[in-house]
Motif scaffolding. Structure first.
Motif, mmCIF file in Angstrom:
data_model
loop_
_atom_site.group_PDB
_atom_site.id
_atom_site.type_symbol
_atom_site.label_atom_id
_atom_site.label_comp_id
_atom_site.label_asym_id
_atom_site.label_seq_id
_atom_site.Cartn_x
_atom_site.Cartn_y
_atom_site.Cartn_z
ATOM 1 N N SER A 1 0.834 -1.199 0.000
ATOM 2 C CA SER A 1 0.000 0.000 0.000
ATOM 3 C C SER A 1 0.870 1.250 0.000
ATOM 4 O O SER A 1 2.054 1.215 0.329
ATOM 5 C CB SER A 1 -0.911 0.005 1.229
ATOM 6 N N LYS A 2 0.259 2.362 -0.358
ATOM 7 C CA LYS A 2 0.985 3.624 -0.436
ATOM 8 C C LYS A 2 1.449 4.055 0.953
ATOM 9 O O LYS A 2 0.664 4.090 1.900
ATOM 10 C CB LYS A 2 0.071 4.687 -1.045
ATOM 11 N N GLY A 3 2.734 4.380 1.074
ATOM 12 C CA GLY A 3 3.278 4.772 2.364
ATOM 13 C C GLY A 3 2.820 6.153 2.804
ATOM 14 O O GLY A 3 2.569 7.031 1.976
ATOM 15 N N THR A 4 2.706 6.335 4.106
ATOM 16 C CA THR A 4 2.286 7.629 4.649
ATOM 17 C C THR A 4 3.324 8.219 5.610
ATOM 18 O O THR A 4 3.375 9.427 5.798
ATOM 19 C CB THR A 4 0.948 7.483 5.403
ATOM 20 N N GLY A 5 4.153 7.362 6.205
ATOM 21 C CA GLY A 5 5.149 7.840 7.159
ATOM 22 C C GLY A 5 6.461 8.217 6.491
ATOM 23 O O GLY A 5 6.687 7.941 5.311
ATOM 24 N N ALA A 6 7.333 8.837 7.269
ATOM 25 C CA ALA A 6 8.630 9.274 6.744
ATOM 26 C C ALA A 6 9.492 8.093 6.318
ATOM 27 O O ALA A 6 10.317 8.211 5.402
ATOM 28 C CB ALA A 6 9.349 10.103 7.802
ATOM 29 N N ALA A 7 9.308 6.932 6.958
ATOM 30 C CA ALA A 7 10.120 5.758 6.642
ATOM 31 C C ALA A 7 9.808 5.181 5.263
ATOM 32 O O ALA A 7 10.571 4.361 4.747
ATOM 33 C CB ALA A 7 9.912 4.690 7.709
ATOM 34 N N SER A 8 8.702 5.591 4.665
ATOM 35 C CA SER A 8 8.304 5.055 3.363
ATOM 36 C C SER A 8 8.979 5.782 2.212
ATOM 37 O O SER A 8 8.829 5.373 1.062
ATOM 38 C CB SER A 8 6.785 5.157 3.203
ATOM 39 N N PHE A 9 9.686 6.875 2.484
ATOM 40 C CA PHE A 9 10.281 7.681 1.422
ATOM 41 C C PHE A 9 11.771 7.875 1.673
ATOM 42 O O PHE A 9 12.244 7.891 2.814
ATOM 43 C CB PHE A 9 9.591 9.050 1.347
ATOM 44 N N GLU B 1 15.494 10.103 0.931
ATOM 45 C CA GLU B 1 15.851 11.496 1.233
ATOM 46 C C GLU B 1 15.422 12.473 0.144
ATOM 47 O O GLU B 1 15.377 13.686 0.362
ATOM 48 C CB GLU B 1 17.362 11.583 1.437
ATOM 49 N N PHE B 2 15.107 11.919 -1.045
ATOM 50 C CA PHE B 2 14.670 12.780 -2.146
ATOM 51 C C PHE B 2 13.141 12.838 -2.266
ATOM 52 O O PHE B 2 12.610 13.440 -3.199
ATOM 53 C CB PHE B 2 15.265 12.286 -3.474
ATOM 54 N N GLY B 3 12.462 12.177 -1.350
ATOM 55 C CA GLY B 3 10.998 12.180 -1.382
ATOM 56 C C GLY B 3 10.386 11.122 -2.267
ATOM 57 O O GLY B 3 9.171 11.107 -2.458
ATOM 58 N N ASN B 4 11.194 10.219 -2.820
ATOM 59 C CA ASN B 4 10.677 9.143 -3.664
ATOM 60 C C ASN B 4 10.280 7.948 -2.814
ATOM 61 O O ASN B 4 10.938 7.633 -1.822
ATOM 62 C CB ASN B 4 11.736 8.707 -4.686
ATOM 63 N N SER B 5 9.198 7.260 -3.228
ATOM 64 C CA SER B 5 8.739 6.099 -2.492
ATOM 65 C C SER B 5 9.768 4.976 -2.559
ATOM 66 O O SER B 5 10.315 4.682 -3.625
ATOM 67 C CB SER B 5 7.396 5.605 -3.050
ATOM 68 N N LYS B 6 10.048 4.361 -1.417
ATOM 69 C CA LYS B 6 11.046 3.289 -1.364
ATOM 70 C C LYS B 6 10.518 1.987 -1.950
ATOM 71 O O LYS B 6 11.280 1.130 -2.397
ATOM 72 C CB LYS B 6 11.472 3.044 0.085
ATOM 73 N N TYR B 7 9.198 1.816 -1.919
ATOM 74 C CA TYR B 7 8.607 0.540 -2.319
ATOM 75 C C TYR B 7 7.702 0.766 -3.531
ATOM 76 O O TYR B 7 6.803 1.605 -3.503
ATOM 77 C CB TYR B 7 7.816 -0.069 -1.164
#
Length: 282
Positions: A51-59, A61-67
């Motif tokens: 699912s789409k991340g909402t917390g800081a851990a999901s992105f 340092e450039f603001g791109n989604s990690k998953y």
């Protein structure tokens, strides 16, 4: 050499696990696992969807989604999944049962994997597959009804329909006036007696070869108009045309062909509110 056989009475359930570990019932579906297995997709769609991340851990340092989910599903599966969703949406709009959706999905998968309709939009192919599935399951819908719930023109659906029949080397039964009569009369709120009379009129008109070259839908509409005008539940050409999806002039043309022999077309036990000689001549 000893051969051993093992048997088990345990059956694997491939459906979703509907357990919940949350006390908040108002939230969305709390299932811990994914959707049911889909045999139409490669690998049975046993993929992990994040699912789409909402917390800081999901992105990062450039603001791109990690998953990213796009990497876990092939482009062909993604295209088919989108088509299946469109098919389900169209079917829901005209209240079609699950077996029609399943047949449509199978037809679409066959066409898509054959790559025989390259250059045609997937939505157009899906709409044509839905039309074919309805015909094959004995609950035909008109091209206009399919067109009304899709974003594709009637002409394009018709073209895809012919190409799919040729590509899959399949066929559909010819439609008759009786395929639509019950639904049209029900939507018009006509009583059973008028429906039976309209069915009798349409069948008799075909048997007497009074409507050569006319489509079954226009003949059914004309028969409903004649039966309703002879009863107490009179309906206008426009009311019937809106339900049947045909123009007023089309109903009039078919009606003029059967009117001269109207006396022969009604069932013997029909109770006339308006005599045959008083019916509209148009």
């Amino acid at each position: 050499c000893v051969v051993l056989f093992f048997t088990s009475d345990r059956v694997i359930d491939v459906g979703s696990e509907w357990r919940t570990f949350s006390n908040e019932k108002a939230l969305k579906d709390p299932s811990r696992v994914g959707d049911a297995q889909n045999p139409l997709l490669n690998g049975g769609d046993l993929t992990t969807m994040i699912s789409k991340g909402t917390g800081a851990a999901s992105f990062d340092e450039f603001g791109n989604s990690k998953y990213q989910n796009r990497r876990t599903m092939s482009s062909s599966d993604r295209a088919m999944l989108n088509a299946f969703k469109e098919i389900s949406t169209m079917a829901d709009r005209i209240n079609l049962p699950r077996n029609i959706i399943d047949r449509t999905n199978n037809l679409f998968k066959q066409v898509y994997e054959q790559k025989s309709l390259k250059g045609r939009a997937n939505d157009a192919i899906a709409s044509a597959c839905l039309y074919i599935a309805c015909r094959q399951e004995g609950v035909p819908r008109t091209f206009k009804e399919i067109c009304a719930v899709s974003r594709i023109s009637k002409k394009e659906i018709g073209r895809c329909f012919k190409l799919i029949l040729k590509a899959l080397e399949t066929s559909v039964d010819l439609i008759t006036t009786g395929d639509f009569m019950s639904r049209f009369c029900s939507n018009l709120g006509l009583p059973k007696q008028v429906q039976m009379a309209a069915t009798f009129i349409a069948r008799k008109a075909v048997e007497l070869d009074l409507v050569p070259g006319r489509s079954p839908i226009s003949v059914a509409a004309a028969a409903i108009y004649m039966a309703s005008q002879a009863s107490a539940e009179k309906k206008t050409q426009k009311e019937i045309g809106d339900i049947a999806g045909v123009a007023d002039v089309t109903i009039r043309q078919s009606y003029r062909l059967i009117y001269p022999r109207a006396a022969e077309l009604f069932p013997p036990d029909f109770k006339f509110d308006t005599p045959v000689d008083k019916l509209p001549q148009l």
